[in-house]
Motif scaffolding. Structure first.
Motif, PDB file in Angstrom:
ATOM      1  N   ALA A 273      34.302  46.916  57.069  1.00 15.34           N
ATOM      2  CA  ALA A 273      35.707  47.051  56.656  1.00 15.34           C
ATOM      3  C   ALA A 273      35.953  46.176  55.435  1.00 15.34           C
ATOM      4  CB  ALA A 273      36.646  46.681  57.788  1.00 15.34           C
ATOM      5  N   GLY A 274      35.157  46.391  54.410  1.00 15.84           N
ATOM      6  CA  GLY A 274      35.225  45.543  53.232  1.00 15.84           C
ATOM      7  C   GLY A 274      36.568  45.555  52.545  1.00 15.84           C
ATOM      8  N   TYR A 275      37.267  46.699  52.558  1.00 15.33           N
ATOM      9  CA  TYR A 275      38.549  46.764  51.865  1.00 15.33           C
ATOM     10  C   TYR A 275      39.616  45.925  52.550  1.00 15.33           C
ATOM     11  CZ  TYR A 275      40.214  50.254  55.319  1.00 15.33           C
ATOM     12  OH  TYR A 275      40.598  50.907  56.473  1.00 15.33           O
ATOM     13  N   ILE A 276      39.345  45.485  53.776  1.00  9.75           N
ATOM     14  CA  ILE A 276      40.252  44.578  54.471  1.00  9.75           C
ATOM     15  C   ILE A 276      39.856  43.127  54.227  1.00  9.75           C
ATOM     16  CG2 ILE A 276      41.052  43.817  56.752  1.00  9.75           C
ATOM     17  CD1 ILE A 276      40.926  46.703  57.678  1.00  9.75           C
ATOM     18  N   GLU A 277      38.588  42.794  54.418  1.00 12.58           N
ATOM     19  CA  GLU A 277      38.178  41.389  54.320  1.00 12.58           C
ATOM     20  C   GLU A 277      37.944  40.922  52.892  1.00 12.58           C
ATOM     21  OE1 GLU A 277      34.150  40.006  55.226  1.00 12.58           O
ATOM     22  OE2 GLU A 277      33.713  42.006  56.005  1.00 12.58           O
ATOM     23  N   ALA A 278      37.578  41.825  51.989  1.00 11.27           N
ATOM     24  CA  ALA A 278      37.347  41.483  50.581  1.00 11.27           C
ATOM     25  C   ALA A 278      38.251  42.363  49.726  1.00 11.27           C
ATOM     26  CB  ALA A 278      35.877  41.677  50.222  1.00 11.27           C
ATOM     27  N   ALA A 279      39.541  42.272  49.997  1.00 15.54           N
ATOM     28  CA  ALA A 279      40.503  43.211  49.424  1.00 15.54           C
ATOM     29  C   ALA A 279      40.512  43.171  47.903  1.00 15.54           C
ATOM     30  CB  ALA A 279      41.901  42.931  49.970  1.00 15.54           C
ATOM     31  N   ASP A 280      40.430  41.996  47.317  1.00 15.77           N
ATOM     32  CA  ASP A 280      40.495  41.915  45.857  1.00 15.77           C
ATOM     33  C   ASP A 280      39.334  42.680  45.214  1.00 15.77           C
ATOM     34  OD1 ASP A 280      42.759  40.389  46.071  1.00 15.77           O
ATOM     35  OD2 ASP A 280      41.780  38.485  45.605  1.00 15.77           O
ATOM     36  N   ALA A 281      38.137  42.494  45.747  1.00 19.45           N
ATOM     37  CA  ALA A 281      36.967  43.169  45.183  1.00 19.45           C
ATOM     38  C   ALA A 281      37.075  44.675  45.347  1.00 19.45           C
ATOM     39  CB  ALA A 281      35.693  42.644  45.846  1.00 19.45           C
ATOM     40  N   TYR A 282      37.496  45.124  46.519  1.00 19.75           N
ATOM     41  CA  TYR A 282      37.575  46.564  46.772  1.00 19.75           C
ATOM     42  C   TYR A 282      38.739  47.200  46.016  1.00 19.75           C
ATOM     43  CZ  TYR A 282      33.817  46.957  50.147  1.00 19.75           C
ATOM     44  OH  TYR A 282      32.569  46.991  50.729  1.00 19.75           O
ATOM     45  N   THR A 283      39.851  46.489  45.910  1.00 18.95           N
ATOM     46  CA  THR A 283      40.976  47.029  45.158  1.00 18.95           C
ATOM     47  C   THR A 283      40.604  47.183  43.689  1.00 18.95           C
ATOM     48  OG1 THR A 283      42.587  46.102  46.716  1.00 18.95           O
ATOM     49  CG2 THR A 283      43.385  46.659  44.514  1.00 18.95           C
ATOM     50  N   ALA A 284      39.879  46.215  43.155  1.00 18.30           N
ATOM     51  CA  ALA A 284      39.421  46.320  41.770  1.00 18.30           C
ATOM     52  C   ALA A 284      38.466  47.500  41.603  1.00 18.30           C
ATOM     53  CB  ALA A 284      38.744  45.016  41.335  1.00 18.30           C
ATOM     54  N   LEU A 285      37.597  47.687  42.585  1.00 14.58           N
ATOM     55  CA  LEU A 285      36.655  48.811  42.554  1.00 14.58           C
ATOM     56  C   LEU A 285      37.411  50.141  42.571  1.00 14.58           C
ATOM     57  CD1 LEU A 285      33.484  48.947  44.841  1.00 14.58           C
ATOM     58  CD2 LEU A 285      34.864  50.960  44.433  1.00 14.58           C
ATOM     59  N   ILE A 286      38.402  50.240  43.450  1.00 18.45           N
ATOM     60  CA  ILE A 286      39.193  51.466  43.547  1.00 18.45           C
ATOM     61  C   ILE A 286      39.968  51.706  42.260  1.00 18.45           C
ATOM     62  CG2 ILE A 286      41.127  52.587  44.742  1.00 18.45           C
ATOM     63  CD1 ILE A 286      40.197  51.064  47.297  1.00 18.45           C
ATOM     64  N   ASP A 287      40.585  50.655  41.728  1.00 21.54           N
ATOM     65  CA  ASP A 287      41.376  50.788  40.515  1.00 21.54           C
ATOM     66  C   ASP A 287      40.505  51.231  39.335  1.00 21.54           C
ATOM     67  OD1 ASP A 287      43.846  50.464  39.000  1.00 21.54           O
ATOM     68  OD2 ASP A 287      42.877  48.724  38.090  1.00 21.54           O
ATOM     69  N   THR A 288      39.347  50.632  39.204  1.00 23.54           N
ATOM     70  CA  THR A 288      38.427  51.020  38.125  1.00 23.54           C
ATOM     71  C   THR A 288      38.021  52.480  38.258  1.00 23.54           C
ATOM     72  OG1 THR A 288      37.572  48.769  37.921  1.00 23.54           O
ATOM     73  CG2 THR A 288      36.167  50.536  37.086  1.00 23.54           C
ATOM     74  N   PHE A 289      37.755  52.910  39.487  1.00 22.74           N
ATOM     75  CA  PHE A 289      37.358  54.299  39.704  1.00 22.74           C
ATOM     76  C   PHE A 289      38.510  55.256  39.396  1.00 22.74           C
ATOM     77  CE2 PHE A 289      36.588  58.053  42.422  1.00 22.74           C
ATOM     78  CZ  PHE A 289      35.368  58.446  41.887  1.00 22.74           C
ATOM     79  N   CYS A 290      39.729  54.871  39.773  1.00 28.27           N
ATOM     80  CA  CYS A 290      40.892  55.714  39.473  1.00 28.27           C
ATOM     81  C   CYS A 290      41.043  55.900  37.965  1.00 28.27           C
ATOM     82  CB  CYS A 290      42.154  55.093  40.045  1.00 28.27           C
ATOM     83  SG  CYS A 290      42.352  55.248  41.835  1.00 28.27           S
ATOM     84  N   ARG A 291      40.883  54.822  37.219  1.00 27.34           N
ATOM     85  CA  ARG A 291      41.039  54.901  35.768  1.00 27.34           C
ATOM     86  C   ARG A 291      39.935  55.771  35.157  1.00 27.34           C
ATOM     87  NH1 ARG A 291      44.794  51.056  34.102  1.00 27.34           N
ATOM     88  NH2 ARG A 291      45.372  49.597  35.767  1.00 27.34           N
ATOM     89  N   ALA A 292      38.725  55.620  35.659  1.00 28.05           N
ATOM     90  CA  ALA A 292      37.625  56.445  35.152  1.00 28.05           C
ATOM     91  C   ALA A 292      37.842  57.914  35.488  1.00 28.05           C
ATOM     92  CB  ALA A 292      36.298  55.968  35.740  1.00 28.05           C
ATOM     93  N   SER A 293      38.435  58.176  36.648  1.00 28.58           N
ATOM     94  CA  SER A 293      38.643  59.567  37.084  1.00 28.58           C
ATOM     95  C   SER A 293      39.681  60.282  36.239  1.00 28.58           C
ATOM     96  CB  SER A 293      39.082  59.591  38.558  1.00 28.58           C
ATOM     97  OG  SER A 293      38.053  59.067  39.394  1.00 28.58           O
ATOM     98  N   ALA A 294      40.534  59.530  35.561  1.00 27.57           N
ATOM     99  CA  ALA A 294      41.566  60.130  34.712  1.00 27.57           C
ATOM    100  C   ALA A 294      41.000  60.533  33.357  1.00 27.57           C
ATOM    101  CB  ALA A 294      42.708  59.151  34.509  1.00 27.57           C
ATOM    102  N   ALA A 295      39.797  60.016  33.034  1.00 25.55           N
ATOM    103  CA  ALA A 295      39.193  60.320  31.737  1.00 25.55           C
ATOM    104  C   ALA A 295      38.343  61.585  31.828  1.00 25.55           C
ATOM    105  CB  ALA A 295      38.329  59.148  31.286  1.00 25.55           C
ATOM    106  N   PRO A 296      38.241  62.336  30.750  1.00 24.44           N
ATOM    107  CA  PRO A 296      37.374  63.529  30.770  1.00 24.44           C
ATOM    108  C   PRO A 296      35.941  63.139  31.064  1.00 24.44           C
ATOM    109  CG  PRO A 296      38.780  63.509  28.817  1.00 24.44           C
ATOM    110  CD  PRO A 296      38.911  62.166  29.462  1.00 24.44           C
ATOM    111  N   ARG A 297      35.227  63.977  31.804  1.00 20.16           N
ATOM    112  CA  ARG A 297      33.837  63.703  32.108  1.00 20.16           C
ATOM    113  C   ARG A 297      32.963  64.052  30.903  1.00 20.16           C
ATOM    114  NH1 ARG A 297      31.352  65.758  37.474  1.00 20.16           N
ATOM    115  NH2 ARG A 297      29.996  63.986  37.048  1.00 20.16           N
ATOM    116  N   SER A 298      31.962  63.202  30.660  1.00 17.03           N
ATOM    117  CA  SER A 298      30.996  63.514  29.613  1.00 17.03           C
ATOM    118  C   SER A 298      29.828  64.263  30.227  1.00 17.03           C
ATOM    119  CB  SER A 298      30.501  62.222  28.959  1.00 17.03           C
ATOM    120  OG  SER A 298      29.932  61.363  29.926  1.00 17.03           O
ATOM    121  N   HIS A 299      29.262  65.227  29.543  1.00 17.91           N
ATOM    122  CA  HIS A 299      28.178  66.049  30.077  1.00 17.91           C
ATOM    123  C   HIS A 299      26.952  65.889  29.209  1.00 17.91           C
ATOM    124  CE1 HIS A 299      30.773  68.053  33.013  1.00 17.91           C
ATOM    125  NE2 HIS A 299      31.677  68.117  32.058  1.00 17.91           N
TER     126      HIS A 299
END
Length: 299
Positions: A273-299
């Protein structure tokens, strides 16, 4: 987790106060399925075109477990977490021994009712099975798929293995009940680095599972084959696991990452349950992924 009072009761009560900022809501889908959920979103006056973030919990948890992510990410984007079918006020799925597609269908109906056409989808543990099935069937609705400590399921195993794993968990539920499960099993969800706040919150969430919903989820785990769904999905995907996760250890998650054709991210000093015990690290991971997901994918 932030430092708050020291007794278990005080810890849980303080977390409930934080959760009260994101009260449980419910809606009825077009298929007449009741779904309970929590939501955070930016102030209505703020212009925001960020992708919605949808969070799916694991077998022994619920929507409330994501309160730290609501607090941290809800200021910049719409963040939603459901109580899966059979949890909280959410109706169970119809089959007694359901498949991932049964839960994915409910997820689609819930997103339809919310008016969410495309989102970043995050699944933790059993929630990763549901997320993977939904993404494989509805790739156009998933801008990014992030799996945290994913459970792979036993669908590709021999029937004897599937039945044994299923029956062991069902027997434990029958013997202990939700509160007993929380007392006996919640510590396994966390690493030795977890503080008492995280331990109290994991116990609080696990103690509130409903036996019927948990039993159906146990059948789902026995029937599922996440790797097969990931092999079909061609969208943006990341897989992450806590370095100290003993439930879905890095070695097991590595195999799923390979099926998804993506490197495995390992988060130091975190358990299942890392997103509970290490919330800052997991929240940063989620936020970074959200921002990357908004960008067009390179092929």
């Amino acid at each position: 987790m932030s430092a708050i009072p020291s007794t278990t009761a005080d810890l849980a009560a303080s977390l409930e106060v934080r959760l009260a900022h994101f009260p449980m809501q419910q809606l009825v889908t077009a298929e007449q399925q009741i779904v309970g959920y929590c939501e955070a979103q930016p102030a209505s006056s703020a212009r925001n075109d960020a992708l919605p973030l949808v969070l799916l919990h694991g077998i022994g948890s619920g929507a409330a477990s994501w309160v730290q992510q609501f607090e941290a990410l809800g200021a910049t984007r719409r963040v939603l977490a459901w109580d899966a079918p059979g949890y909280g006020v959410s109706n169970p799925v119809e089959p007694a021994s359901p498949k991932a597609a049964d839960y994915a269908d409910v997820l689609r109906g819930w997103l339809d009712a919310l008016g969410i056409e495309c989102c970043v989808l995050v699944g933790h543990s059993l929630g990763a099975i549901i997320a993977g099935a939904f993404a494989a069937a509805n790739p156009q609705r998933v801008a990014g798929l992030l799996l945290l400590s994913p459970a792979g399921g036993y669908g590709a195993a021999a029937a004897e293995v599937r039945e044994t794993k299923r029956d062991q968990r069902l027997a434990m539920l029958a013997e202990l009940g939700p509160e007993g499960l929380a007392e006996k099993r919640s510590a396994n969800m966390l690493s030795q680095h977890a503080d008492e706040t995280a331990r109290a919150w994991v116990r609080w969430n696990m103690a509130r599972i409903l036996p019927h919903g948990y039993a159906q989820a146990t059948h789902l785990l026995a029937n599922a084959d996440l790797a097969a769904d990931l092999a079909r999905y061609r969208g943006r995907i990341n897989v992450a696991v806590g370095a100290d996760d003993t439930i879905t250890p890095p070695s097991a998650c590595e195999r799923l990452a390979q099926a998804a054709r993506t490197p495995l991210q390992v988060v130091p000093r975190a358990g299942h349950a890392g997103y509970i015990e290490a919330a800052d690290a997991y929240t940063a991971l989620i936020d970074t992924f959200c921002r990357a997901s908004a960008a067009p994918r390179s092929h």
